[in-house]
Scaffold this active site. Structure first.
Site, short mmCIF file in Angstrom:
data_model
loop_
_atom_site.label_atom_id
_atom_site.label_comp_id
_atom_site.label_asym_id
_atom_site.label_seq_id
_atom_site.Cartn_x
_atom_site.Cartn_y
_atom_site.Cartn_z
N ASP A 203 0.81 -1.22 0.00
CA ASP A 203 0.00 0.00 0.00
C ASP A 203 0.85 1.27 0.00
OD1 ASP A 203 -2.69 0.15 -0.42
OD2 ASP A 203 -3.26 0.39 1.68
N ASP A 346 -11.04 -6.45 11.02
CA ASP A 346 -11.04 -7.88 11.30
C ASP A 346 -12.18 -8.27 12.24
OD1 ASP A 346 -9.95 -6.36 13.29
OD2 ASP A 346 -8.10 -7.50 13.50
#
Length: 741
Positions: A203, A346
């Site tokens: 990223d 998550d």
């Protein structure tokens, strides 16, 4: 109205209502004052069945000792919690906790004045906040689940080729150093499973990371922006892959070779959507390192993975922890991939899967290891992000308390997790109680010694005795309090901020790979603790002075208000002494110890053959890393010792690995010569072999036992009087770190 506005308005409304009641009480408003006068009368005249028996001398002591001996006996004949012993111990704790709460609520509140009443009710509210989570934990602890026997059975089909789904391994990265990513990719490539594809998700779009992926032979993916941080990075890549199962490893987590063979067998059940494994770490956390207790303290996360996740599994409330897990692609796509509405993508992805009727299972087996936060500032950043992300539950549609599809027991498990972060407010409040007594004469608890012996002592001692046993010796209660105290100020501020402005801060990655050559002090975290330490020291001095004064006065000479004040003195003294001890140790923890090498050094013993200037020497490794080794030789000296480094060829006999290098330091330790060797640049084949040896051996990550309560107290006192920053300033493997440049 949005979830955000409802949650915030409810919280603000409760605060305003409480504030209005307090103001009315202090100003003598008739109705409010009358209500509290009536409550004070009830506290002074509790039900007869709450009265402690009169035979204090032996009766109360007998029952306290009997409970202690009974619980101790259970834990001795069952060193590890078994279904029968867990039910007995938890049942005793539940009864004692409820008994204590009834006594506290009906007999101990001091509502004699608005000042006393405000602090007394406030302290009780903070206790309730803490004990509510503890009670939920105790209820859930009545049933836990261990998946290891199930993994033994299901892994047979994977090993013999009966069940071999395709697997995509995704490694999201943002600014992690190249050497950390290298070991993670090599570890994933070493997995004992043929049908896998490894993707590096960069990223930060770094050319050197693209070159690393090409060098190691894995797929490289990037995207034009960083929208939604880690969740967005994963969601961008998933449509470009096609594996039946998806494995996620954070950039610093290296799996052992059997990770896939131990986990993917669970997916033979079509209802299983996710398998989570524990997070463990190959370096000590900053608290253990700063205290010089690297081989004594266990990581903070051990309690979560050894105690909490197993009872969450039994309740259907397993938490997806962001790394070292496997998820079924079809189930993930059904829920819209990874959740992007929170920092804890998550956690809420797992909740969405469970709400769809899928099962999340937890395999309590250490199949990977990562890099723990390396400084206390990095640990604070990480915990604050976790707190913010989790508490955003109150403001999003994936709130586990309201999302359709979860069972009540699942919601209860998630409620316990949400309440955990609010305990930082309680810990902060407990620091102020002795100050209120010393500076304003507040008596927050009103109880006789016999009542304390009858209600509080059995509850406290049994809880202290069983805390470590229930969490499988992963943390003592004293050490757990140190961990909570260090970050109680930033976490409490985060809780308040999230409840008012839940999305005011974005995602910040925990920095990794840091080095330092000296002790550094974290003034930002230390300042509020220093203020509290000074205030607690003054309060202790005031309380000691009051104790001397009361000791010189006879009880018959004391006016009633002074007698009442004297009853609270012992509580103030105990609180002050305890807080000073814990604050003192906490301030020492904020001295970050030097970390001269970014590489981890493992206490790994291997037989070694050295070739030095044509001579052969034998020994064994005492430390081994990716850049060097420390070897203990049987000879007392090497030939031709000079200032220049000696070229050395080292062979690890068990593995048949050879490395070229040079000596950087030699020293006699007892009868043997210790030599530190820096490796020459390694070939890719050598790198792979060394990473697999250091990080990927199945079963290498063991669970250690934390010290018990008495030893923990001794360690804290020892640390307080012999701090590492003063008495242990050795830099460790600095010679090799310098040699590596």
């Amino acid at each position: 109205m949005s979830h955000s506005r409802i949650a915030t308005l409810v919280m603000l409304g409760m605060l305003l209502l409480s504030g209005a009641i307090v103001v009315a009480w202090f100003t003598g408003q008739g109705t409010i004052s009358t209500i509290f006068q009536q409550l004070e009368t009830m506290q002074e005249n509790p039900p007869m069945w709450l009265a402690a028996p009169m035979m204090v001398g032996h009766y109360l002591f007998f029952w306290t000792v009997l409970l202690m001996v009974g619980v101790w006996f259970i834990t001795q004949i069952s060193p590890r919690p078994q279904p029968w012993s867990r039910v007995l111990v938890v049942g005793i704790l539940l009864v004692l906790t409820l008994r204590y709460l009834v006594w506290r609520s009906l007999s101990t509140l001091n509502l004699s004045t608005p000042l006393n009443g405000t602090f007394s009710i406030g302290l009780f509210a903070l206790e309730l906040l803490t004990l509510s989570g503890s009670l939920i934990q105790l209820v859930l602890l009545l049933r836990v689940r261990d998946r290891r026997p199930e993994a033994d059975r299901l892994s047979v089909d994977v090993l013999n080729g009966t069940y071999t789904p395709t697997v995509d391994i995704l490694i999201p990265t943002y600014n992690e150093p190249e050497f950390i990513l290298r070991r993670t990719i090599i570890g994933c490539q070493a997995l004992n499973y043929p049908h896998k594809t490894i993707y590096l998700l960069d990223d930060t779009r770094r050319p050197e990371i693209k070159a690393l992926a090409a060098e190691l032979g894995c797929e490289y993916k990037t995207r034009p922006d960083n929208a939604h941080a880690k969740a967005g990075n994963l969601n961008h890549t998933i449509p470009q892959t096609d594996g039946e199962l998806i494995v996620i490893f954070d950039a610093d987590f290296v799996p052992t070779k059997n990770f896939l063979t131990r986990t993917i067998g669970f997916f033979q059940d079509a209802q299983v959507a996710l398998v989570q494994t524990p997070q463990t770490f190959y370096n000590p956390d900053p608290i253990a390192r700063n205290l010089g207790l690297e081989d004594v303290l266990t990581p903070e996360e051990e309690v979560f993975y050894r105690q909490i996740q197993p009872f969450r599994d039994a309740a259907g409330g397993v938490i997806c922890a962001g790394t070292s897990f496997v998820v079924r692609r079809s189930a993930l796509l059904e829920t819209g991939c990874f959740f992007t509405g929170s920092l804890s993508e998550d956690y809420f992805t797992g909740i969405q899967l469970a709400a769809k009727g899928y099962r999340l299972v937890y395999l309590n087996e250490k199949l990977s290891a990562g890099l723990a936060a390396e400084t206390i500032a990095a640990q604070a950043l990480q915990r604050v992000r976790w707190a913010q992300g989790t508490l955003q539950a109150f403001f999003i549609t994936a709130n586990p308390l309201t999302i359709p599809g979860l069972r009540p027991i699942q919601r209860l498990a998630h409620l316990e997790g949400l309440l955990h972060w609010f305990t930082s407010l309680s810990r902060l409040g407990f620091l102020f109680i002795p100050l209120a007594y010393a500076f304003w004469g507040v008596i927050p608890i009103r109880a006789t010694p016999s009542e304390a012996l009858y209600y509080f002592l059995p509850y406290f001692l049994v809880q202290l005795t069983t805390a470590s046993w229930l969490n499988h010796r992963s943390r003592s209660a004293l050490l757990a309090d140190i961990y909570s105290l260090i970050l109680c100020f930033p976490l409490a501020m985060t809780v308040i901020q999230v409840m008012v402005r839940p999305f005011s801060k974005g995602f910040r990655v925990t920095p990794k790979g840091a080095t330092s050559d000296r002790f550094t002090f974290n003034w930002q975290l230390a300042f509020p603790l220093m203020v509290m330490f000074l205030a607690s020291a003054i309060s202790l001095w005031i309380n000691l002075g009051a104790s001397v004064m009361y000791g010189m006065m006879g009880a018959s000479d004391m006016p009633p208000d002074i007698i009442e004040q004297f009853k609270g003195l012992n509580l103030g003294l105990i609180f002050s002494i305890y807080n000073l001890l814990m604050l003192g140790v906490s301030l020492l923890i904020l001295f970050d110890a030097p970390r001269p090498s970014p590489y981890e050094w493992f206490k790994l013993r291997r037989t070694v053959r050295l070739q030095v200037e044509g001579q052969v020497y034998w020994g064994s490794t005492s430390l081994l890393s990716e850049v060097g080794a420390e070897v203990v030789l049987t000879q007392k000296e090497l030939p031709n010792q000079v200032n220049n480094p000696l070229p050395i060829q080292l062979e690890l006999m068990e593995e048949g690995l050879q490395f070229n290098g040079h000596s950087v330091h030699q020293a006699l330790q007892g009868e043997f010569l210790t030599i530190q060797i820096a490796f020459a640049p390694l070939t890719l084949k050598q790198q792979r072999s060394l990473v697999e040896l250091l990080f990927c051996r199945p079963g290498q990550w063991k669970s250690r036992c934390a010290p018990g309560e008495i030893r923990s107290l001794w360690l804290l006192l020892k640390i307080l009087f012999t701090p590492r920053v003063v008495f242990d300033r050795k830099p460790g493997v600095s010679a090799i770190a310098v040699a590596q440049g």
